[in-house]
Design a protein around this motif. Structure first.
Motif, PDB file in Angstrom:
ATOM      1  N   MET A  40     -12.427 -11.258   9.192  1.00  0.00           N
ATOM      2  CA  MET A  40     -11.244 -10.487   8.725  1.00  0.00           C
ATOM      3  C   MET A  40     -11.778  -9.345   7.803  1.00  0.00           C
ATOM      4  O   MET A  40     -12.355  -9.488   6.925  1.00  0.00           O
ATOM      5  CB  MET A  40      -9.986 -11.213   8.307  1.00  0.00           C
ATOM      6  CG  MET A  40      -9.622 -12.415   9.071  1.00  0.00           C
ATOM      7  SD  MET A  40      -9.001 -11.538  10.679  1.00  0.00           S
ATOM      8  CE  MET A  40      -8.885 -13.130  11.609  1.00  0.00           C
ATOM      9  N   SER A  41     -11.114  -8.099   8.128  1.00  0.00           N
ATOM     10  CA  SER A  41     -11.365  -6.900   7.317  1.00  0.00           C
ATOM     11  C   SER A  41     -10.998  -6.964   5.796  1.00  0.00           C
ATOM     12  O   SER A  41      -9.461  -7.032   5.930  1.00  0.00           O
ATOM     13  CB  SER A  41     -10.797  -5.633   8.169  1.00  0.00           C
ATOM     14  OG  SER A  41     -11.199  -4.490   7.171  1.00  0.00           O
ATOM     15  N   PRO A  42     -11.772  -7.043   4.918  1.00  0.00           N
ATOM     16  CA  PRO A  42     -10.994  -7.128   3.570  1.00  0.00           C
ATOM     17  C   PRO A  42     -10.867  -5.876   2.917  1.00  0.00           C
ATOM     18  O   PRO A  42     -10.512  -5.855   1.715  1.00  0.00           O
ATOM     19  CB  PRO A  42     -12.367  -7.769   2.732  1.00  0.00           C
ATOM     20  CG  PRO A  42     -13.591  -7.385   3.364  1.00  0.00           C
ATOM     21  CD  PRO A  42     -13.003  -7.388   4.762  1.00  0.00           C
ATOM     22  N   VAL A  43     -10.801  -4.963   3.619  1.00  0.00           N
ATOM     23  CA  VAL A  43     -10.421  -3.431   2.843  1.00  0.00           C
ATOM     24  C   VAL A  43      -9.293  -2.924   3.914  1.00  0.00           C
ATOM     25  O   VAL A  43      -9.112  -1.559   3.741  1.00  0.00           O
ATOM     26  CB  VAL A  43     -11.789  -2.558   2.989  1.00  0.00           C
ATOM     27  CG1 VAL A  43     -12.822  -2.891   2.091  1.00  0.00           C
ATOM     28  CG2 VAL A  43     -12.404  -2.257   4.191  1.00  0.00           C
ATOM     29  N   LEU A  44      -8.694  -3.513   4.603  1.00  0.00           N
ATOM     30  CA  LEU A  44      -7.557  -3.022   5.275  1.00  0.00           C
ATOM     31  C   LEU A  44      -6.358  -2.846   4.339  1.00  0.00           C
ATOM     32  O   LEU A  44      -5.639  -3.814   3.758  1.00  0.00           O
ATOM     33  CB  LEU A  44      -7.073  -3.855   6.305  1.00  0.00           C
ATOM     34  CG  LEU A  44      -6.012  -3.379   7.409  1.00  0.00           C
ATOM     35  CD1 LEU A  44      -6.376  -2.066   7.988  1.00  0.00           C
ATOM     36  CD2 LEU A  44      -5.702  -4.589   8.338  1.00  0.00           C
ATOM     37  N   GLN A  45      -5.889  -1.435   4.013  1.00  0.00           N
ATOM     38  CA  GLN A  45      -4.824  -1.213   3.105  1.00  0.00           C
ATOM     39  C   GLN A  45      -3.807   0.022   3.618  1.00  0.00           C
ATOM     40  O   GLN A  45      -3.909   1.067   3.168  1.00  0.00           O
ATOM     41  CB  GLN A  45      -5.547  -0.731   1.767  1.00  0.00           C
ATOM     42  CG  GLN A  45      -6.495  -1.523   1.083  1.00  0.00           C
ATOM     43  CD  GLN A  45      -7.056  -1.213  -0.226  1.00  0.00           C
ATOM     44  OE1 GLN A  45      -7.552  -0.164  -0.373  1.00  0.00           O
ATOM     45  NE2 GLN A  45      -7.119  -2.051  -1.191  1.00  0.00           N
TER      46      GLN A  45
ATOM     47  N   VAL B 270       2.735 -15.133   1.640  1.00  0.00           N
ATOM     48  CA  VAL B 270       2.018 -13.868   2.023  1.00  0.00           C
ATOM     49  C   VAL B 270       0.543 -14.679   2.982  1.00  0.00           C
ATOM     50  O   VAL B 270       0.338 -15.702   2.931  1.00  0.00           O
ATOM     51  CB  VAL B 270       1.338 -13.089   0.882  1.00  0.00           C
ATOM     52  CG1 VAL B 270       2.472 -12.170   0.124  1.00  0.00           C
ATOM     53  CG2 VAL B 270       0.368 -14.197   0.075  1.00  0.00           C
ATOM     54  N   TYR B 271       0.176 -13.792   3.981  1.00  0.00           N
ATOM     55  CA  TYR B 271      -0.985 -14.190   4.742  1.00  0.00           C
ATOM     56  C   TYR B 271      -1.995 -13.364   4.262  1.00  0.00           C
ATOM     57  O   TYR B 271      -2.100 -12.115   4.350  1.00  0.00           O
ATOM     58  CB  TYR B 271      -0.637 -14.122   6.253  1.00  0.00           C
ATOM     59  CG  TYR B 271      -1.381 -15.041   7.003  1.00  0.00           C
ATOM     60  CD1 TYR B 271      -1.144 -16.217   7.313  1.00  0.00           C
ATOM     61  CD2 TYR B 271      -3.154 -14.644   7.039  1.00  0.00           C
ATOM     62  CE1 TYR B 271      -1.968 -17.185   8.165  1.00  0.00           C
ATOM     63  CE2 TYR B 271      -3.845 -15.599   7.719  1.00  0.00           C
ATOM     64  CZ  TYR B 271      -3.308 -16.958   8.268  1.00  0.00           C
ATOM     65  OH  TYR B 271      -4.262 -17.530   8.849  1.00  0.00           O
ATOM     66  N   THR B 272      -3.198 -13.860   3.819  1.00  0.00           N
ATOM     67  CA  THR B 272      -4.079 -13.112   3.372  1.00  0.00           C
ATOM     68  C   THR B 272      -5.376 -13.774   3.494  1.00  0.00           C
ATOM     69  O   THR B 272      -5.473 -14.639   4.529  1.00  0.00           O
ATOM     70  CB  THR B 272      -4.002 -12.711   1.566  1.00  0.00           C
ATOM     71  OG1 THR B 272      -5.010 -11.655   1.250  1.00  0.00           O
ATOM     72  CG2 THR B 272      -4.170 -14.266   1.041  1.00  0.00           C
ATOM     73  N   PHE B 273      -6.591 -13.059   3.071  1.00  0.00           N
ATOM     74  CA  PHE B 273      -8.033 -13.603   3.519  1.00  0.00           C
ATOM     75  C   PHE B 273      -8.903 -13.090   2.390  1.00  0.00           C
ATOM     76  O   PHE B 273      -8.693 -12.441   1.587  1.00  0.00           O
ATOM     77  CB  PHE B 273      -8.329 -12.841   5.060  1.00  0.00           C
ATOM     78  CG  PHE B 273      -8.265 -11.502   5.086  1.00  0.00           C
ATOM     79  CD1 PHE B 273      -9.034 -10.551   4.694  1.00  0.00           C
ATOM     80  CD2 PHE B 273      -6.741 -10.872   5.349  1.00  0.00           C
ATOM     81  CE1 PHE B 273      -8.928  -9.089   4.659  1.00  0.00           C
ATOM     82  CE2 PHE B 273      -6.739  -9.341   5.478  1.00  0.00           C
ATOM     83  CZ  PHE B 273      -7.771  -8.713   4.997  1.00  0.00           C
ATOM     84  N   ALA B 274     -10.270 -13.591   2.864  1.00  0.00           N
ATOM     85  CA  ALA B 274     -11.465 -13.680   2.087  1.00  0.00           C
ATOM     86  C   ALA B 274     -11.295 -13.580   0.517  1.00  0.00           C
ATOM     87  O   ALA B 274     -10.582 -14.843   0.128  1.00  0.00           O
ATOM     88  CB  ALA B 274     -11.840 -11.976   2.488  1.00  0.00           C
ATOM     89  N   THR B 275     -11.685 -12.864  -0.129  1.00  0.00           N
ATOM     90  CA  THR B 275     -11.959 -12.725  -1.744  1.00  0.00           C
ATOM     91  C   THR B 275     -10.196 -12.893  -2.155  1.00  0.00           C
ATOM     92  O   THR B 275      -9.825 -13.500  -3.266  1.00  0.00           O
ATOM     93  CB  THR B 275     -12.416 -11.691  -2.215  1.00  0.00           C
ATOM     94  OG1 THR B 275     -12.395 -11.747  -3.628  1.00  0.00           O
ATOM     95  CG2 THR B 275     -11.507 -10.216  -1.907  1.00  0.00           C
TER      96      THR B 275
END
Length: 342
Positions: free
Chosen positions: A1-6, A208-213
């Protein structure tokens, strides 16, 4: 999953988000169909065939650089340029269709939205798919004292996401359906990725749904993870490579050399996790401590055709796709496939 999608903060309905996303994909890509995507491959000065691939701006692109570093591309007679593509990888389709790149990355929902609009693109290889063989790298987070104990409890609740209408919203709805809940009764809102954990801590959203760090940081701050993330559907493509139908028709040999090199790189990445960490260090914005300690998710080349059909059926059911794309228009005829994801 892309960790920089903002994406910018906004509140909107599922229907309006879908309409906007489809309009962007279809408008840009169809305008590009008159480009040079069907031309033959070009040669470099050394006689190798030149190829450009657009990667994600986050991660999961590690096998591309490993194929370059280990000489797999060179051995195949390819000179490959790897470039960062659009932050929203579903927007890479126009670049492929107008000949700016031969291959590009996206996820399952991004590709299926393009395919549903009958855009002439085909999946050539998976890069990474959900698997129960490693712990989930994404998931639903709630406050420790939240009444939400399972996905079924999300009915009537508000869930924050970094982007609406994509794979993470899909898996949230899919997990709710599997738990016996009604996904249509969930309200999804888009918030900046970096503010998701604070939003649930402060009670601005119920989950919330989140990912990675960000997932690790949320759990370290006392939030509770619910379910198995995308691992709830083993074989769900988290990152894949696609090309244009016209280019593949004229350059099948080049495409096969490229995908074979990627397959070798995937095997190398799975056997050498430190090589993945080295790519992360050089090409991602992931924190050094996270790179050092994170579980390296397995990479895989085959596309699970059964899972892809499950995704299509449910995306239509959830309103994330207006109509199911033709199953015969999804995969390149030489793409590796499976029906046995775990």
């Amino acid at each position: 999953m892309s960790p920089v999608l903002q994406p910018p903060p906004r509140r909107t309905t599922r229907r309006s988000v879908l309409a906007g996303a489809v309009a962007l994909i279809a408008g840009g890509a169809l305008a590009a169909c008159g480009g040079s995507s069907g031309t033959a491959s070009t040669k470099a000065a050394d006689g190798s065939t030149t190829v450009t691939v657009l990667r994600s701006t986050g991660s999961t692109f590690e096998p591309l650089y490993i194929a370059e570093q280990q000489g797999y591309f060179k051995a195949a007679g390819l000179t490959v340029t790897i470039k960062a593509g659009a932050q929203d990888t579903s927007q890479n389709a126009p670049s492929v269709l107008n000949g700016e790149a031969e291959f590009a990355m996206t996820d399952s929902s991004g590709f299926l939205k393009a395919a549903a609009q009958k855009l002439p693109v085909r999946v050539v290889s998976n890069l990474q798919a959900a698997t129960t063989k490693t712990p989930p790298s994404d998931g639903l987070l709630v406050k420790k004292d939240s009444p939400i104990k399972s996905y079924a409890d999300l009915e009537g609740k508000t869930v924050g996401l970094a982007a609406l209408g994509g794979t993470l919203q899909f898996i949230c709805e899919y997990s709710t359906k599997q738990a016996g809940g009604d996904p249509s009764k969930i309200k999804f809102v888009a918030l900046p990725l970096t503010s998701l954990n604070d939003a649930v801590q402060q009670g601005k959203v119920d989950a919330v749904y989140t990912f990675a760090t960000f997932l690790d940081a949320g759990k370290a701050a006392g939030l509770t993870a619910i379910g198995q993330g995308t691992n709830a559907l083993p074989g769900l493509p988290q990152a894949l490579l696609f090309s244009s139908q016209a280019w593949l028709a004229k350059n099948a040999d080049t495409a096969k050399k490229f995908t074979d090199a990627i397959s070798k790189a995937i095997d190398y990445a799975n056997a050498n996790p430190d090589a993945v960490r080295a790519v992360d260090t050089q090409y991602t914005q992931l924190p050094a401590d996270y790179i050092k300690n994170r579980t390296i998710q397995q990479f895989s080349a085959p596309i699970d055709t059964g899972v892809m059909q499950t995704v299509i059926t449910n995306m239509v059911d959830f309103g994330l796709l207006k109509a199911a794309p033709d199953s015969n228009s999804l995969l390149w005829d030489q793409a590796a496939t499976t029906t046995n994801s775990q």
